[in-house]
Design a protein around this motif. Structure first.
Motif, PDB file in Angstrom:
ATOM      1  N   GLU A  61      14.739   2.864  13.774  1.00 54.60           N
ATOM      2  CA  GLU A  61      15.882   2.213  14.426  1.00 54.60           C
ATOM      3  C   GLU A  61      16.024   0.753  14.006  1.00 54.60           C
ATOM      4  OE1 GLU A  61      15.543   2.638  18.628  1.00 54.60           O
ATOM      5  OE2 GLU A  61      15.058   4.786  18.537  1.00 54.60           O
ATOM      6  N   ALA A  62      15.027   0.226  13.300  1.00 53.20           N
ATOM      7  CA  ALA A  62      15.023  -1.198  12.928  1.00 53.20           C
ATOM      8  C   ALA A  62      15.387  -1.391  11.458  1.00 53.20           C
ATOM      9  CB  ALA A  62      13.663  -1.807  13.201  1.00 53.20           C
ATOM     10  N   LYS A  63      15.984  -2.547  11.189  1.00 56.12           N
ATOM     11  CA  LYS A  63      16.344  -2.891   9.821  1.00 56.12           C
ATOM     12  C   LYS A  63      15.559  -4.100   9.300  1.00 56.12           C
ATOM     13  CE  LYS A  63      19.680  -0.399   7.800  1.00 56.12           C
ATOM     14  NZ  LYS A  63      19.586   0.848   8.537  1.00 56.12           N
ATOM     15  N   PHE A  64      14.935  -4.842  10.198  1.00 54.83           N
ATOM     16  CA  PHE A  64      14.146  -6.024   9.808  1.00 54.83           C
ATOM     17  C   PHE A  64      12.739  -5.823  10.375  1.00 54.83           C
ATOM     18  CE2 PHE A  64      12.672 -10.450   9.948  1.00 54.83           C
ATOM     19  CZ  PHE A  64      13.154 -10.957   8.758  1.00 54.83           C
ATOM     20  N   HIS A  65      11.776  -5.648   9.488  1.00 51.94           N
ATOM     21  CA  HIS A  65      10.403  -5.352   9.893  1.00 51.94           C
ATOM     22  C   HIS A  65       9.492  -6.555   9.622  1.00 51.94           C
ATOM     23  CE1 HIS A  65      11.251  -0.978  10.279  1.00 51.94           C
ATOM     24  NE2 HIS A  65      12.090  -1.216   9.283  1.00 51.94           N
ATOM     25  N   ILE A  66       8.736  -6.944  10.619  1.00 53.59           N
ATOM     26  CA  ILE A  66       7.761  -8.026  10.476  1.00 53.59           C
ATOM     27  C   ILE A  66       6.356  -7.437  10.620  1.00 53.59           C
ATOM     28  CG2 ILE A  66       6.865 -10.180  11.442  1.00 53.59           C
ATOM     29  CD1 ILE A  66       9.695 -10.772  12.455  1.00 53.59           C
ATOM     30  N   VAL A  67       5.531  -7.614   9.606  1.00 57.35           N
ATOM     31  CA  VAL A  67       4.167  -7.081   9.619  1.00 57.35           C
ATOM     32  C   VAL A  67       3.207  -8.190  10.034  1.00 57.35           C
ATOM     33  CG1 VAL A  67       2.357  -5.945   8.286  1.00 57.35           C
ATOM     34  CG2 VAL A  67       4.767  -5.468   7.783  1.00 57.35           C
ATOM     35  N   ALA A  68       2.545  -8.001  11.181  1.00 59.20           N
ATOM     36  CA  ALA A  68       1.651  -9.026  11.715  1.00 59.20           C
ATOM     37  C   ALA A  68       0.295  -8.427  12.083  1.00 59.20           C
ATOM     38  CB  ALA A  68       2.286  -9.695  12.929  1.00 59.20           C
ATOM     39  N   VAL A  69      -0.223  -7.592  11.192  1.00 53.72           N
ATOM     40  CA  VAL A  69      -1.536  -6.982  11.437  1.00 53.72           C
ATOM     41  C   VAL A  69      -2.629  -7.909  10.907  1.00 53.72           C
ATOM     42  CG1 VAL A  69      -0.641  -4.643  11.365  1.00 53.72           C
ATOM     43  CG2 VAL A  69      -1.444  -5.708   9.246  1.00 53.72           C
ATOM     44  N   PRO A  70      -3.850  -7.792  11.413  1.00 53.94           N
ATOM     45  CA  PRO A  70      -4.941  -8.665  10.933  1.00 53.94           C
ATOM     46  C   PRO A  70      -5.363  -8.301   9.518  1.00 53.94           C
ATOM     47  CG  PRO A  70      -5.786  -6.993  12.435  1.00 53.94           C
ATOM     48  CD  PRO A  70      -4.291  -6.885  12.486  1.00 53.94           C
ATOM     49  N   THR A  71      -5.906  -9.269   8.814  1.00 52.59           N
ATOM     50  CA  THR A  71      -6.481  -9.029   7.487  1.00 52.59           C
ATOM     51  C   THR A  71      -7.895  -9.598   7.486  1.00 52.59           C
ATOM     52  OG1 THR A  71      -5.216 -10.985   6.793  1.00 52.59           O
ATOM     53  CG2 THR A  71      -4.417  -8.855   6.050  1.00 52.59           C
ATOM     54  N   PRO A  72      -8.867  -8.810   7.924  1.00 49.37           N
ATOM     55  CA  PRO A  72     -10.254  -9.270   8.011  1.00 49.37           C
ATOM     56  C   PRO A  72     -10.958  -9.204   6.663  1.00 49.37           C
ATOM     57  CG  PRO A  72     -10.093  -7.017   8.783  1.00 49.37           C
ATOM     58  CD  PRO A  72      -8.689  -7.459   8.439  1.00 49.37           C
ATOM     59  N   ILE A  73     -12.264  -9.445   6.676  1.00 48.66           N
ATOM     60  CA  ILE A  73     -13.072  -9.313   5.473  1.00 48.66           C
ATOM     61  C   ILE A  73     -14.130  -8.242   5.694  1.00 48.66           C
ATOM     62  CG2 ILE A  73     -12.727 -11.618   4.528  1.00 48.66           C
ATOM     63  CD1 ILE A  73     -15.331 -12.476   5.896  1.00 48.66           C
ATOM     64  N   ASN A  74     -14.608  -7.663   4.595  1.00 51.88           N
ATOM     65  CA  ASN A  74     -15.665  -6.665   4.655  1.00 51.88           C
ATOM     66  C   ASN A  74     -17.022  -7.345   4.807  1.00 51.88           C
ATOM     67  OD1 ASN A  74     -13.906  -4.347   4.152  1.00 51.88           O
ATOM     68  ND2 ASN A  74     -13.725  -5.142   2.061  1.00 51.88           N
ATOM     69  N   MET A  75     -18.065  -6.557   4.943  1.00 49.52           N
ATOM     70  CA  MET A  75     -19.412  -7.094   5.095  1.00 49.52           C
ATOM     71  C   MET A  75     -19.822  -7.942   3.894  1.00 49.52           C
ATOM     72  SD  MET A  75     -20.646  -6.282   8.043  1.00 49.52           S
ATOM     73  CE  MET A  75     -22.410  -6.488   7.817  1.00 49.52           C
ATOM     74  N   ASP A  76     -19.303  -7.593   2.713  1.00 51.41           N
ATOM     75  CA  ASP A  76     -19.653  -8.344   1.502  1.00 51.41           C
ATOM     76  C   ASP A  76     -18.700  -9.515   1.246  1.00 51.41           C
ATOM     77  OD1 ASP A  76     -17.379  -6.992   0.788  1.00 51.41           O
ATOM     78  OD2 ASP A  76     -18.214  -6.069  -1.026  1.00 51.41           O
ATOM     79  N   LYS A  77     -17.921  -9.887   2.259  1.00 48.05           N
ATOM     80  CA  LYS A  77     -17.000 -11.028   2.226  1.00 48.05           C
ATOM     81  C   LYS A  77     -15.768 -10.807   1.338  1.00 48.05           C
ATOM     82  CE  LYS A  77     -20.045 -13.372   4.674  1.00 48.05           C
ATOM     83  NZ  LYS A  77     -19.875 -13.583   6.112  1.00 48.05           N
ATOM     84  N   THR A  78     -15.519  -9.575   0.933  1.00 46.21           N
ATOM     85  CA  THR A  78     -14.316  -9.275   0.159  1.00 46.21           C
ATOM     86  C   THR A  78     -13.183  -8.915   1.120  1.00 46.21           C
ATOM     87  OG1 THR A  78     -14.996  -6.962  -0.078  1.00 46.21           O
ATOM     88  CG2 THR A  78     -15.595  -8.488  -1.864  1.00 46.21           C
ATOM     89  N   PRO A  79     -11.924  -9.106   0.703  1.00 45.89           N
ATOM     90  CA  PRO A  79     -10.790  -8.817   1.586  1.00 45.89           C
ATOM     91  C   PRO A  79     -10.736  -7.360   2.026  1.00 45.89           C
ATOM     92  CG  PRO A  79     -10.090 -10.141  -0.283  1.00 45.89           C
ATOM     93  CD  PRO A  79     -11.498  -9.708  -0.579  1.00 45.89           C
ATOM     94  N   ASN A  80     -10.464  -7.148   3.296  1.00 42.93           N
ATOM     95  CA  ASN A  80     -10.243  -5.810   3.827  1.00 42.93           C
ATOM     96  C   ASN A  80      -8.746  -5.646   4.050  1.00 42.93           C
ATOM     97  OD1 ASN A  80     -10.066  -3.431   5.224  1.00 42.93           O
ATOM     98  ND2 ASN A  80     -11.417  -4.014   6.892  1.00 42.93           N
ATOM     99  N   LEU A  81      -8.100  -5.024   3.103  1.00 40.01           N
ATOM    100  CA  LEU A  81      -6.643  -4.881   3.155  1.00 40.01           C
ATOM    101  C   LEU A  81      -6.186  -3.601   3.833  1.00 40.01           C
ATOM    102  CD1 LEU A  81      -5.720  -6.141  -0.441  1.00 40.01           C
ATOM    103  CD2 LEU A  81      -5.523  -7.399   1.707  1.00 40.01           C
TER     104      LEU A  81
END
Length: 438
Positions: free
Chosen positions: A79-99
């Motif tokens: 039903e929406a036409k404008f989507h805003i993504v505001a989910v967290p972006t943490p890091i893994n145990m080895d300090k690499t990005p968890n996407l």
């Protein structure tokens, strides 16, 4: 224009991810346009529907009054036409990005995406993620073509959890788009709620970089102060006294030592480091700063042990109380809290500290860190009290209230560890307490 359709309530905005960032955005837009608030966490959605704000960012009253349509049904996104993504972006145990959260959000939006839509990512990522990872997912799941059937932009979140002054509306908003048309549309839509103004970045990658760099810069400056604190501790010099003297100069930067956790400053630099490494550059300054800041919990734990020994305490039998486990003051967010590192450091010496925090959720602390929070009013008979977070409940304590936390013993055996320098050092040292601060 989509802007006009939103203002005239012919179209809707969808906010995906209703945490410390997404909820304020959804509530702010809902005062002007129709908003769908989507989150996979059904329990969280039910709390919002019942008028409870577990983040404390906008407050229960604002949640009760808002017109946001809360849902965990992803088909409502159609039903929406404008989507805003505001989910967290943490890091893994080895300090690499968890996407995985931002990839998961892209999959959900993609399979519910309609022609003519705009998707704007606010989640912190390293430069290139929006275009190289998110857009292909959106295209694959929707069967639509980016640039033709739908547009994409990036607008980094700058919300400071727990800050009631620098709120969403009062912070300049960086926006970007895949082309000039999308940039202007995105800017116009955000201007509906942002009072401070809009900065149009030259590209999506510039906007992505701006976010990780502004937090990396702050991280490095705090790391410098933390390194000074560790050296001054060996020199028997009070760091706060040095800072007070230094800050008399007009161009002093005003940074202080401390525990650096949370979902931004303690995480974003690793996103930058990761991408730099992938491109063949080994970070030196940023990575060094991260190592210093990640080690401060252990440094504080060691300071506690030293004070216990100097007070002739039997270390393993000592009762240590930790006041505060959230990542910052007056905020219930316990993500990436460095107070946990103090606790782990004490565990290595056989100490299981008593931990209390009036802001933190008891169940979340147990689930996230296996910590059983105790009621502050039940704290007594302590050998050492650690002020790890500057909640108002702690920073406003009187001398008598502090005294009640300790056991009945000679005052020189009572230890105060003031991580945030919230107490009057001269007062407590004058009374005879063993007082230590960063």
């Amino acid at each position: 224009m989509l802007f006009n359709d939103l203002i005239n309530k012919k179209e809707k905005i969808a906010v995906v991810g209703l945490g410390y960032v997404g909820m304020p955005i959804a509530v702010a837009f809902a005062r002007k346009v129709n908003v769908i608030g989507f989150d996979l966490n059904q329990e969280k959605i039910e709390l919002y529907k019942s008028g409870i704000d577990p983040t404390n960012e906008v407050g229960d009253q604002a949640i009760r009054q808002t017109q946001v349509e809360f849902t965990s049904d992803e088909t409502k996104l159609r039903e929406a036409k404008f989507h805003i993504v505001a989910v967290p972006t943490p890091i893994n145990m080895d300090k690499t990005p968890n996407l995985s959260p931002v990839e998961g959000a892209s999959i959900i939006i993609g399979r519910n995406l309609t022609k003519g839509s705009i998707v704007v990512y606010e989640s912190t990522v390293y430069p290139g993620v929006t275009e190289d990872i998110c857009i292909p997912i959106l295209e694959r799941e929707s069967g639509l073509k980016c640039g033709t059937d739908f547009k994409v932009g990036y607008s980094p979140e700058r919300i400071n959890p727990g800050d009631k002054v620098h709120t969403l509306e009062n912070i300049i908003k960086i926006v970007s788009g895949i082309d000039e048309e999308s940039l202007e549309e995105i800017a116009a839509i955000y201007e509906v709620v942002i009072k401070a103004g809009i900065h149009k970045a030259k590209s999506i990658k510039v906007a992505e970089a701006a976010k990780v760099v502004e937090n990396s810069q702050r991280d490095i400056n705090i790391a410098f102060m933390n390194e000074l604190a560790m050296v001054f501790d060996r020199m028997n010099i009070d760091t706060q006294d040095v800072i007070e003297a230094m800050n008399t100069k007009w161009n002093a930067l005003g940074f202080y030592p401390g525990l650096v956790g949370g979902h931004c400053i303690g995480v974003d630099p690793y996103y930058f480091i990761y991408e730099a490494e992938r491109l063949g550059y080994h970070s030196q300054i940023i990575l060094s700063g991260r190592k210093i800041n990640d080690g401060m919990g252990k440094f504080v734990a060691d300071a506690i042990i030293k004070k216990l020994i100097l007070a002739n305490k039997v270390v393993k039998k000592s009762k240590v109380v930790i006041l505060g486990v959230t990542f910052k003051e007056n905020c219930p967010d316990i993500r990436n809290s460095k107070a946990i590192d103090i606790i782990k450091g004490l565990n290595e010496y056989g100490i299981n500290p008593y931990v209390t925090d009036p802001q933190a959720d008891v169940e979340e602390a147990k689930k996230e860190y296996d910590i059983d929070l105790v009621d502050f009013n039940e704290i007594e008979d302590a050998d050492c009290v650690v002020f790890s977070v500057a909640h108002d409940e702690f920073s406003h304590m009187s001398r008598q209230q502090v005294e009640k936390l300790f056991k009945n013993c000679p005052i020189e055996e009572k230890i105060i560890i003031d991580v945030k320098s919230i107490l009057d050092k001269d007062l407590f040292e004058g009374l005879g307490y063993r007082y230590w601060r960063l």
